[in-house]
Write an enzyme that holds these catalytic residues in place. Structure first.
Site, PDB file in Angstrom:
ATOM      1  N   ASP A  29       0.827  -1.212   0.000  1.00  0.00           N
ATOM      2  CA  ASP A  29       0.000   0.000   0.000  1.00  0.00           C
ATOM      3  C   ASP A  29       0.862   1.264   0.000  1.00  0.00           C
ATOM      4  O   ASP A  29       1.993   1.255   0.501  1.00  0.00           O
ATOM      5  CB  ASP A  29      -0.919  -0.019   1.231  1.00  0.00           C
ATOM      6  CG  ASP A  29      -2.060   0.978   1.117  1.00  0.00           C
ATOM      7  OD1 ASP A  29      -2.418   1.346  -0.018  1.00  0.00           O
ATOM      8  OD2 ASP A  29      -2.583   1.393   2.167  1.00  0.00           O
ATOM      9  N   GLY A  30       0.309   2.337  -0.558  1.00  0.00           N
ATOM     10  CA  GLY A  30       0.975   3.648  -0.487  1.00  0.00           C
ATOM     11  C   GLY A  30       1.499   4.166  -1.815  1.00  0.00           C
ATOM     12  O   GLY A  30       2.158   5.207  -1.846  1.00  0.00           O
ATOM     13  N   HIS A  37       2.273   3.414  -9.043  1.00  0.00           N
ATOM     14  CA  HIS A  37       2.016   1.997  -9.341  1.00  0.00           C
ATOM     15  C   HIS A  37       3.154   1.420 -10.189  1.00  0.00           C
ATOM     16  O   HIS A  37       3.559   0.273 -10.005  1.00  0.00           O
ATOM     17  CB  HIS A  37       0.683   1.840 -10.078  1.00  0.00           C
ATOM     18  CG  HIS A  37      -0.507   2.276  -9.267  1.00  0.00           C
ATOM     19  ND1 HIS A  37      -0.671   1.930  -7.941  1.00  0.00           N
ATOM     20  CD2 HIS A  37      -1.591   3.034  -9.580  1.00  0.00           C
ATOM     21  CE1 HIS A  37      -1.799   2.448  -7.485  1.00  0.00           C
ATOM     22  NE2 HIS A  37      -2.379   3.127  -8.460  1.00  0.00           N
ATOM     23  N   LEU A  88      10.491 -20.917  -4.731  1.00  0.00           N
ATOM     24  CA  LEU A  88       9.588 -20.020  -4.010  1.00  0.00           C
ATOM     25  C   LEU A  88       8.219 -20.131  -4.673  1.00  0.00           C
ATOM     26  O   LEU A  88       8.136 -20.223  -5.902  1.00  0.00           O
ATOM     27  CB  LEU A  88      10.088 -18.568  -4.135  1.00  0.00           C
ATOM     28  CG  LEU A  88       9.132 -17.439  -3.719  1.00  0.00           C
ATOM     29  CD1 LEU A  88       8.937 -17.425  -2.202  1.00  0.00           C
ATOM     30  CD2 LEU A  88       9.662 -16.076  -4.169  1.00  0.00           C
ATOM     31  N   ARG A  94       2.188  -4.782   6.137  1.00  0.00           N
ATOM     32  CA  ARG A  94       1.457  -3.774   5.365  1.00  0.00           C
ATOM     33  C   ARG A  94       2.296  -2.499   5.337  1.00  0.00           C
ATOM     34  O   ARG A  94       2.679  -1.974   6.385  1.00  0.00           O
ATOM     35  CB  ARG A  94       0.087  -3.454   5.964  1.00  0.00           C
ATOM     36  CG  ARG A  94      -0.661  -2.422   5.091  1.00  0.00           C
ATOM     37  CD  ARG A  94      -2.105  -2.197   5.508  1.00  0.00           C
ATOM     38  NE  ARG A  94      -2.766  -1.314   4.534  1.00  0.00           N
ATOM     39  CZ  ARG A  94      -4.009  -1.414   4.122  1.00  0.00           C
ATOM     40  NH1 ARG A  94      -4.768  -2.382   4.583  1.00  0.00           N
ATOM     41  NH2 ARG A  94      -4.517  -0.564   3.246  1.00  0.00           N
TER      42      ARG A  94
HETATM   43  C1  IPE Z   1      -5.474  -2.694  -0.152  1.00  0.00           C
HETATM   44  O1  IPE Z   1      -5.148  -1.344  -0.267  1.00  0.00           O
HETATM   45  C2  IPE Z   1      -5.435  -3.347  -1.495  1.00  0.00           C
HETATM   46  C3  IPE Z   1      -4.114  -3.472  -2.110  1.00  0.00           C
HETATM   47  C4  IPE Z   1      -2.985  -3.104  -1.585  1.00  0.00           C
HETATM   48  C5  IPE Z   1      -4.110  -4.094  -3.410  1.00  0.00           C
HETATM   49  P1  IPE Z   1      -6.278  -0.223  -0.383  1.00  0.00           P
HETATM   50  O2  IPE Z   1      -5.557   1.064  -0.495  1.00  0.00           O
HETATM   51  O3  IPE Z   1      -7.224  -0.559  -1.462  1.00  0.00           O
HETATM   52  O4  IPE Z   1      -7.028  -0.372   1.021  1.00  0.00           O
HETATM   53  P2  IPE Z   1      -7.857   0.706   1.858  1.00  0.00           P
HETATM   54  O5  IPE Z   1      -8.880   1.304   0.944  1.00  0.00           O
HETATM   55  O6  IPE Z   1      -6.886   1.737   2.335  1.00  0.00           O
HETATM   56  O7  IPE Z   1      -8.434  -0.067   3.006  1.00  0.00           O
HETATM   57  C1  IPE Z   2      -1.632   0.293  -3.348  1.00  0.00           C
HETATM   58  O1  IPE Z   2      -1.450   1.659  -3.373  1.00  0.00           O
HETATM   59  C2  IPE Z   2      -1.919  -0.282  -4.721  1.00  0.00           C
HETATM   60  C3  IPE Z   2      -3.318  -0.697  -4.872  1.00  0.00           C
HETATM   61  C4  IPE Z   2      -4.243  -0.652  -3.967  1.00  0.00           C
HETATM   62  C5  IPE Z   2      -3.673  -1.236  -6.172  1.00  0.00           C
HETATM   63  P1  IPE Z   2      -2.664   2.666  -3.337  1.00  0.00           P
HETATM   64  O2  IPE Z   2      -3.072   2.966  -4.745  1.00  0.00           O
HETATM   65  O3  IPE Z   2      -3.746   2.196  -2.459  1.00  0.00           O
HETATM   66  O4  IPE Z   2      -1.950   3.933  -2.716  1.00  0.00           O
HETATM   67  P2  IPE Z   2      -2.515   4.901  -1.606  1.00  0.00           P
HETATM   68  O5  IPE Z   2      -2.952   4.078  -0.443  1.00  0.00           O
HETATM   69  O6  IPE Z   2      -3.658   5.637  -2.230  1.00  0.00           O
HETATM   70  O7  IPE Z   2      -1.363   5.775  -1.267  1.00  0.00           O
HETATM   71 MG    MG Z   3      -4.135   2.417  -0.471  1.00  0.00          MG
END
Ligand code: IPE
Ligand code: IPE
Ligand code: MG
Length: 238
Positions: free
Chosen positions: A13-14, A30, A124, A163
């Site tokens: 995430d992020g 991404h 793996l 996470r």
């Molecule tokens: C979870 O992240 C899904 C992935 C990392 C693919 P999200 O960014 O979608 O989750 P929320 O909305 O913060 O819970």
């Molecule tokens: C995780 O990063 C990738 C996916 C959920 C596909 P995000 O796109 O959720 O990035 P943030 O959380 O908005 O920073």
């Molecule tokens: Mg996110």
């Protein structure tokens, strides 16, 4: 003594925030995130990770703007296409979990290629969760005998769940499998996550005392000879 290999799961995430912090489009986050994944998969076997499951696209991610969804699915297709030879050469068996019926044909073909190319690999097991929802898979298994046995056969307990991005939630990822997972949350955004961060998370995992509802390790040490002479009831009464 060599420890047995572990199942590590990562909620990557992020990406969006990483890009925003740099005045870049979310897409750029991404794209760099996909590079991060490549480095993490490469280092995983050296950290004695036997199974690595990463959250790439959740079923709730369909709720994002269409351009972002299309771009994410396109990036995933490129990832499978570009990486499948490298993954095979590195001995990484690659499979996908989640729904397939809503994915675009180009992505399905790329997944198929990667899965077929790497099916004999054993160094793996790398699993990507795409259009994945833990609640949906549990619900499905609950209502169908065949799906239920598949669910339990495929359910690999998670040892370590990481996470990135600072949030401390599971967002519908591997709910059943994470019953006793050790959770590690880091503020590091996914594009900045390095093999050194993974190493640190695995080291943190090995420092944890996993009790599975039993008593702590320190209370189950070997009983001294003198204690053994007394019956267990005597020991308790003393
Ligand atoms: C979870 O992240 C899904 C992935 C990392 C693919 P999200 O960014 O979608 O989750 P929320 O909305 O913060 O819970
Ligand atoms: C995780 O990063 C990738 C996916 C959920 C596909 P995000 O796109 O959720 O990035 P943030 O959380 O908005 O920073
Ligand atoms: Mg996110």
């Amino acid at each position: 003594m060599r420890q047995s290999s572990i199942h590590t799961a990562i909620i990557m995430d992020g990406n969006g925030r990483w890009a925003a912090q740099r005045g870049l489009p979310r897409l750029e986050g991404h794209r760099v995130g996909a590079e991060t994944l490549r480095h993490i998969v490469e280092v995983a076997p050296r950290l004695n990770i036997g199974v690595l499951t990463v959250y790439a696209f959740s079923s709730d991610n369909w709720n994002r703007p269409k351009e972002e969804v299309d771009a994410l699915l396109f990036l995933l297709a490129c990832y499978f296409e570009k990486e499948s030879v490298r993954l095979r050469d590195a001995g990484v068996r690659t499979t996908v979990i989640g729904r397939r019926d809503r994915l675009p044909p180009a992505l399905l073909a790329a997944i198929d290629l990667a899965e077929t190319r790497t099916e004999h690999c054993a160094r793996l097991h790398f699993r990507l969760a795409v259009d994945y929802s833990a609640r949906a898979s549990i619900l499905q298994a609950a209502g169908d005998d065949q799906l239920r046995s598949a669910f339990f056969n495929d359910a690999i307990p998670v040892d370590l769940l990481i996470r990135t991005g600072g949030e401390q939630r599971l967002s519908d990822f591997l709910l059943w499998e994470s019953a006793y997972a050790e959770l590690v949350f880091t503020k590091r955004m996914w594009p900045d996550f390095t093999p050194t961060d993974l190493r640190a998370a695995v080291a943190e995992f090995h420092r944890r005392d996993r009790r599975f509802g039993a008593v702590p390790q320190t209370f189950t040490e070997v009983v001294p000879e003198s204690e053994l002479a007394a019956s267990s009831s005597e020991r308790w009464l003393r």
